[in-house]
Design a protein around this motif. Sequence first.
Motif, PDB file in Angstrom:
ATOM      1  N   SER A 235       0.339   4.212   1.212  1.00 28.63           N
ATOM      2  CA  SER A 235       0.365   5.068   2.266  1.00 28.63           C
ATOM      3  C   SER A 235       0.816   4.508   3.388  1.00 28.63           C
ATOM      4  CB  SER A 235      -0.991   5.423   2.583  1.00 28.63           C
ATOM      5  OG  SER A 235      -1.970   4.341   2.839  1.00 28.63           O
TER       6      SER A 235
ATOM      7  N   SER B  77       0.859  -1.229  -0.114  1.00 26.81           N
ATOM      8  CA  SER B  77       0.040   0.192   0.105  1.00 26.81           C
ATOM      9  C   SER B  77       0.724   1.165   0.026  1.00 26.81           C
ATOM     10  CB  SER B  77      -0.681   0.078   1.242  1.00 26.81           C
ATOM     11  OG  SER B  77      -1.766   1.215   1.435  1.00 26.81           O
TER      12      SER B  77
ATOM     13  N   ASN C 198       4.770   0.743   0.825  1.00 27.06           N
ATOM     14  CA  ASN C 198       5.133   1.170  -0.351  1.00 27.06           C
ATOM     15  C   ASN C 198       6.252   0.294  -0.880  1.00 27.06           C
ATOM     16  OD1 ASN C 198       5.036   2.344  -2.972  1.00 27.06           O
ATOM     17  ND2 ASN C 198       5.850   4.248  -2.291  1.00 27.06           N
TER      18      ASN C 198
END
Length: 165
Positions: free
Chosen positions: A57, A55, A60
Amino acid sequence: MIMEQLLLQNIVEDGFFAAMAAIGFSSISHTPKRTFIISGLAAAAGHALRYVMMSPSLGNINIILASTTAAFVVGLIAVLMAPLVRVPAEACLYPSLLPMIPGMYAYRAVEALISCVSSSSPDNIGSLYSLAFNSTTCLLIILGMVIGPNIPIFLFKKISFQTTR
């Protein structure tokens, strides 16, 4: 607040659908029914962890490292939980890993291969790049999914082989 709820909902959904797939794979592999819950929990934990790691946020991290780490966690859960249901760890492990198979990368690699072979134009650099990228990514993910779960099997050798004695 809404973004955090949406992210949590996506993580739970990802884990839930991975668990359903693992239970399905476990049932068609004719493993004992008592392994279904462990396969489902391991798949949910591994797939949700991979989702969180990838993800933007949260983690990564690229899909190769995320899949390897998630496969390690799946292996850890399978090795530690399999003695509770008196089956070899592999009976819980393999169905749990199947939802993480990189199908889209394999599909795109084959699609690019067909495009390269069927093209009469010598400037098919885009398809060649797509073939190299997708096939390499697919192979590295699968390699990570082989190495990751084997680490707990070797680390906890006494636990993982006690049901086969």
